[in-house]
Design a protein around this motif. Structure first.
Motif, PDB file in Angstrom:
ATOM      1  N   LEU A 164      -2.851  35.688  -5.948  1.00 27.02           N
ATOM      2  CA  LEU A 164      -2.051  35.845  -7.166  1.00 27.02           C
ATOM      3  C   LEU A 164      -2.404  37.132  -7.909  1.00 27.02           C
ATOM      4  CD1 LEU A 164      -1.976  32.191  -8.529  1.00 27.02           C
ATOM      5  CD2 LEU A 164      -0.128  33.464  -7.425  1.00 27.02           C
TER       6      LEU A 164
ATOM      7  N   LYS B  34      -1.034  40.009  -5.659  1.00 22.91           N
ATOM      8  CA  LYS B  34       0.432  40.019  -5.619  1.00 22.91           C
ATOM      9  C   LYS B  34       1.031  40.487  -6.942  1.00 22.91           C
ATOM     10  CE  LYS B  34       4.363  36.951  -4.945  1.00 22.91           C
ATOM     11  NZ  LYS B  34       4.787  35.554  -4.837  1.00 22.91           N
ATOM     12  N   ASN B  35       0.397  40.130  -8.053  1.00 23.97           N
ATOM     13  CA  ASN B  35       0.898  40.497  -9.375  1.00 23.97           C
ATOM     14  C   ASN B  35       0.540  41.926  -9.785  1.00 23.97           C
ATOM     15  OD1 ASN B  35       2.099  37.991  -9.754  1.00 23.97           O
ATOM     16  ND2 ASN B  35       0.283  37.123 -10.701  1.00 23.97           N
TER      17      ASN B  35
ATOM     18  N   SER C 139      -6.456  31.654  -2.422  1.00 27.39           N
ATOM     19  CA  SER C 139      -5.119  31.555  -3.008  1.00 27.39           C
ATOM     20  C   SER C 139      -5.089  32.140  -4.421  1.00 27.39           C
ATOM     21  CB  SER C 139      -4.631  30.107  -3.014  1.00 27.39           C
ATOM     22  OG  SER C 139      -5.503  29.283  -3.755  1.00 27.39           O
ATOM     23  N   ASP C 140      -6.193  32.029  -5.137  1.00 27.16           N
ATOM     24  CA  ASP C 140      -6.274  32.628  -6.472  1.00 27.16           C
ATOM     25  C   ASP C 140      -6.309  34.152  -6.375  1.00 27.16           C
ATOM     26  OD1 ASP C 140      -6.363  30.106  -7.746  1.00 27.16           O
ATOM     27  OD2 ASP C 140      -8.514  29.978  -7.416  1.00 27.16           O
TER      28      ASP C 140
END
Length: 72
Positions: A31, A34-35, A27-28
């Motif tokens: 991010l 996605k960013n 999940s990290d």
């Protein structure tokens, strides 16, 4: 630049970030990806499942570069 050795033909980008110790869990990694903070061979990648092969250079913004090598 750190070198990461993989045992298979390819590794998914999210798994590579975990293997390299950049992130503790998927999940990290999501991010970062996605960013738009991750580039593969100089191109921003937003797919966590992007296949990374031996010879690819993965750059993580504000962290560094990883070169992927395949174990012979």
């Amino acid at each position: 630049m750190n070198e990461i050795t993989i045992k298979t033909e390819f590794i998914k980008l999210q798994q590579l970030l975990k293997l390299a110790g950049i992130v503790p869990q998927g999940s990290d990694a999501k991010l970062y990806i996605k960013n738009g903070e991750v580039k593969v061979n100089g191109i921003v990648v937003t797919e966590r499942g992007k296949k990374i092969y031996s010879g690819d250079i993965v750059t993580i913004q504000n962290i560094g570069e990883l070169k992927v090598a395949q174990k012979q």
